[in-house]
Design an enzyme around this catalytic site. Structure first.
Site, PDB file in Angstrom:
ATOM      1  N   LYS B 167      -2.675  -3.999  -9.722  1.00 44.05           N
ATOM      2  CA  LYS B 167      -1.618  -4.348  -8.793  1.00 44.05           C
ATOM      3  C   LYS B 167      -1.103  -3.118  -7.700  1.00 44.05           C
ATOM      4  CE  LYS B 167       2.128  -6.621  -6.924  1.00 44.05           C
ATOM      5  NZ  LYS B 167       1.988  -7.650  -6.023  1.00 44.05           N
ATOM      6  N   LYS B 236       7.339   1.934  -3.116  1.00 45.56           N
ATOM      7  CA  LYS B 236       7.296   2.176  -4.456  1.00 45.56           C
ATOM      8  C   LYS B 236       5.827   2.105  -5.192  1.00 45.56           C
ATOM      9  CE  LYS B 236       7.886  -0.715  -7.129  1.00 45.56           C
ATOM     10  NZ  LYS B 236       7.959  -1.922  -8.075  1.00 45.56           N
TER      11      LYS B 236
END
Lengths: 291, 291, 291, 291
Positions: B167, B236
Site C-alpha cells: 500500500k 504520511k
C-alpha cells in the site's frame, strides 16, 4: 490521387508508410536503399534513390528520423525540391527549437512545416492506431488530416514546436513512471513481497500507470526486454524535455533528476537496449532482480 | 450469523462498514460516538459505546484508522476483549513494522492479525469495489474472505507487514506520477501549450497514469480539488514507503525525493487539502496555473 | 585518579581510548579481545574480559560502536554493572530515537546517557582533535568535559538525540557535497576539461566544500580510495538523517535523493569500500573516470 | 602603455575595471552611460559613448555582461571595430556553446576570444582577488595575463567553452551545497536543535562547505540576505550547467534536480533577491525559519 512522400523507414516509419501506400501514391526513401526496395515490394510504394526524387511533386511529405539533426541535414534538399504548397509533416521525436527554426525556413520556400511526433510504439504503427500531436498551422493540419492514415487520433496542441514539446514531456513522464515503479518493486522484492502480486494490486489501485500495466509485466518480469524503443532514444527524449522545461524557465526537479538517471542507465546498461532495460540499473543499485 | 466488528467510521470506514451491515451482524464503534449512532440508523448496524463491547464475541474485527499509532492505542483493549480465534483485519494504511509487532502480540492472545489496507478511494468504498492487499497468514485470510464485503479484489501479497508495504509503495507511486505530471503540464503551459490538449494526447500515449487519466482532469484542471484523500495522509504514506525502502536497504532516490516534495506541499499548501493540491506547490514554483 | 571505561576499539575507538589512557585510569573492552590486549600493551590501559568488569566502578563510560543496535545489545549489562552517577558518553554515530529511549532507561538506573558522536575521521582521532556534538543534559556534559581527551571542540547541541541528529545531518551533507562534486567533475571530464585544473578553480571559488578540497583530490583523483570510513556506514548515516527529517515532518528532497544514491552505491560498488568509492558508481553512470 | 577596453560596469565589472584603470589606459563603456562617466571620475578611466569607440585600437577587450545573449548582441560591433590581434577576454558567466561559436567568428576577424569567467563575488572584485578560469588558446592567455589586474589566480582549464563550463559547474555545486545545507538545518531546527550550534559543529566536520562556513551564517541566520549575486543569475548558471551535462551526455541527477529547485525558488521567492534567499523557499516547505 494524392502523391505523398515518406523519408525514413525505421521501426516506426516502415509500417507507417505502409498504411499510406494502401491509400495514396506513396514514394519512399531510406538511407539504406534496401529498406525502400523491400517496402516497395511489400506495400506497393515507389522506392526512390534520392531525397529530391521522392519530394518532387509530392503534396505531403512525411519524415520519421532518429533526431532533429538528421532532419536538418535533409532540409536543404527537401526545400530545394519541394513544390510550393507542400505540407511537411515531421513525425520525428524532435527538438522544439529545431521545429521553430525549420518552420521559418520552410515558409520562405512556400512550404508549411508541422512538427507531428507520434505515440503508440511499433504495435500502434503496425495497427495504424498511432496518436499524433501536432504543432504549427492548424489550417494546414486540417488540410492533410485525411493523409494521416497511420493514426487513430490527431490532436493540434499549439504553435510550431508544441508537438515536439508534448511528445518530449510525454516520454519524460514515461521515464519517470517506469523508473519509479522499478524502484518500488525492487524495494518490495527485497522486503520479501511477491512482485507479481504487488503489480496485480497496484494495477487495481491509484499508483497504476502504463509502465505498471503494460511495460513491466510484459518486458521486465518476463526478462524479455524486446527492443522496440531504445533506451538511448528515451534518454534523448528526456533530454529534450529538459530543454523544454529550461527554455520556459519552468521548475521540474523530478523530471530533471530522472533524465540524469535515464542517461546513466543508457551509459551503464547500453543505449541500444530496450528502454525498459533502464530497470537493469535499478537492479544493480538494489542487488535485486525485479521478478 | 457471523458477528463482525468495525472500529473507525471515517471517510473510508463508514461506507465499508455499511457493506458489512447488509450481510452480517455488524457492531460499529467510532471515537466520536455520533458517527456510530448515525451508522446504526442508516445501515442497521449496532452502535457500541466502547471498543471492548464491540470486540467481545466478534469473529472478525475490522479497523480503519488514520495511522498505526491509533491502532496501537487500541491494541490492549482489543486483545483483552477478543475471543480466541478472532481474526483482526486492519484496513488502516499503516506501518509494516507496527504490523509485524502487533501480529506477534496478537498471536500470544490467540488472535490472528492481518494487515489489509485498501485502495480505491471513497468512491470504491461507496461502491464496495475496493482492492485489498493482505499481509499475514494466508489460511486465516481464506477463512475471512467471505466477510470482505466491501472488496472487489483481495490479494495476499506476503507475510505480516507486506500488505502495508505494498500500500505504501502504491501510494508513493501515486505521489510520483501525480507530481511528475504536474511538473510536465506546468512546463507545457509556460511554453504556450494547451493543457487539456496535452492531457488528451498523453492519455492516448505511453506517459499516461491514473494521475493523468483521472486525478488531474477531474480535480486540478477543474480547480475543484475535492477533499477525498488528504495531502497530509499521502505525505504520511510516502513516509512509510521511505521506511519500507530504508528497512530493506533498498535504493530509491526518486521515491525518496518525491516524499520530500509531498511533505513540503503538505507544509506549504496545507495537510488538510486534497492530495491533488500538491500541484498548487508546483504552480507556485512555476508561477503558472495548470489549466 | 578518575577511572574511565571504553567499549569498542575500532578504527576510531582505538586511538580515542589511547588519548584517555594517557591521562586517566582507563579500562578497555572489545568484542575481539586481542584488540584490547594490544591497546593495553601499547597505551597502558587495562584490558577487560567482559563489559561488566570494564564498567564496574567507572565514573565515565565511553562507547564507540558501529550502530545503535550494538549499543542497545550492551545496555542491560552496562546498566546492571554501572555505579550510580555514571555518565555514559556514547560516541557511536547512532539513532536519535535510540538515544532518547536509552536516556530514559539509563535515568531509571541512575545513569546519565549522552549521545556524543564525533567528527574528524581517523586522522582526527589519532591527533586527538575530534569535534564532539553532544545531546542530553548540559550539566552532566560540563562535568565530564575534562575527560574528553580526544577532542579539540565539544559543542552541546540540544536534548537527548540532538547529538546523533546533528551528526547524521553533517554526514548527509558530506554525502551530498561529495556526490554532487563527483557528478560535476565527471561531466567536465566528458566535456574535455582537465579535472585537476577544475578542482583548483572550484577550491578558490564558491562551490568548494570539504569534498572538493580534501576528499576528491586525496582519494579519488589519486585512485587510492583508502578505507578510513566505509561506504556502508555513510549510507547508514544518510539513512539516519532520513529518519531525523521524517520524524520532524521536514521536507528535504535533496538529502532524501542522495541517501538513495549512496545506498545504491553501497549495494553496487561495495559497502566495505571507502565512502569516496561512491564516485565509482558515478563513473559507471558516466562511462568516465574522474581524474 | 597598453590600452584596454572594458564593456559592462555592473556589480562585478565596475570594480574589476577599476583595478585595470590603475595600471593601463582603460576605456569603459556601459549600457547606461552615467555609470561609465562615474567610473571615469572615480578611477581615471575614459568613458566611451559607444562600443566601437571603446574597442578601436585596444589591445585587450574585457566584457562582463549578464548572459551570453548580451555578449552576442555586441559581437558584430566589436569585431567590426577590433584591431587585428585583439584578445577578447569575456568575463561573463556565459554559455560554452556561445563561446565556441564566438571564438570561431572572432578568429575569422583576426581576434582571439577567451571565455574567462570569474569567481569571488563582489568582495573579490573590490579586493582584486578574483579567480579566473579560462577556456581557449593558452598562448593568447599567457600574453594577456599581465593585464588581469583584478585576479589573484588565473587557471587555464581547456579549449573554448571550458571556462564557462567550469564556472557553470562551480555555481551548480554552490547551488547544491547551499540548498542541501538549508534542508539539513531546517530539519534540525524543527527537531529542536540550535541552528548556530549545528553550524559550529558542521564547520568543524566533514559536511562543511563554503555555504555553511560563509553564506548561511553571514546572510541567512542574520536574515540580512544582502543582494550581491542574484537568485535569478544562480538559477541561470545552474541551467547552463544542465546544458553542459546534457551536451556531454553525462549523468547528473542531483545537479539536475537542484537546478529545478533553484528555478522554483527564483519563480516563487523572486529572481532579484540574493541567491541565498533560495532558502526562503526551504523555509516555506518546512514551515520553519532557519535561525
Amino acid at each position: 490521387m494524392t502523391t505523398v512522400a515518406f523519408l525514413g523507414l525505421g521501426a516506426m516509419g516502415y509500417p507507417m508508410a505502409g498504411h499510406l501506400a494502401g491509400q495514396f501514391e506513396t514514394r519512399v526513401w531510406n538511407r539504406t536503399p534496401e529498406k525502400a526496395q523491400q517496402h516497395a515490394a511489400q506495400h506497393g510504394s515507389q522506392a526512390c534513390a534520392d531525397v529530391a526524387e521522392a519530394v518532387r511533386g509530392a503534396a505531403v511529405l512525411f519524415t520519421c528520423l532518429p533526431t532533429s539533426a538528421e532532419v536538418d541535414a535533409l532540409a536543404d534538399t527537401v526545400l530545394g525540391a519541394a513544390s510550393a504548397g507542400l505540407v511537411w509533416v515531421d513525425c520525428t521525436s524532435g527538438e522544439p527549437a529545431a521545429a521553430r527554426a525549420l518552420a521559418v525556413r520552410a515558409a520562405q520556400a512556400g512550404v508549411v512545416f508541422l512538427d507531428a511526433p507520434v505515440s503508440g510504439g511499433t504495435s500502434g504503427a503496425d495497427a495504424g492506431t498511432l496518436t499524433v500531436m501536432v504543432g504549427g498551422d492548424a489550417g494546414a493540419l486540417d488540410g492533410v488530416r485525411p493523409t494521416l492514415a497511420f493514426a487513430a487520433k490527431v490532436v493540434h496542441v499549439g504553435p510550431s514546436g508544441a508537438g515536439f514539446a508534448v511528445k518530449a514531456i510525454n516520454n519524460a513522464l514515461l521515464a519517470v513512471n517506469l523508473w519509479a515503479a522499478g524502484e518500488g518493486l525492487a524495494a518490495l522484492a527485497r522486503a520479501g513481497v511477491d512482485v507479481s502480486a504487488a503489480l496485480q494490486v497496484i494495477n487495481a489501485s491509484s499508483g497504476r500507470s502504463n509502465a505498471t500495466e503494460n511495460l513491466i509485466p510484459q518486458r521486465v518480469v518476463t526478462r524479455a526486454f524486446p527492443v522496440t524503443f531504445k533506451l538511448g532514444l528515451l534518454a534523448k527524449d528526456a533530454g529534450i524535455a529538459l530543454r523544454v522545461v529550461n527554455d520556459a524557465r519552468a521548475s521540474a526537479p523530478v523530471l530533471n533528476a530522472v533524465e540524469g538517471l535515464m542517461r546513466g542507465a543508457a551509459n551503464a546498461v547500453g543505449a541500444d537496449e530496450d528502454h525498459t532495460a533502464a530497470l537493469k540499473l535499478i537492479e544493480r543499485l538494489n542487488d535485486q532482480e525485479i521478478r
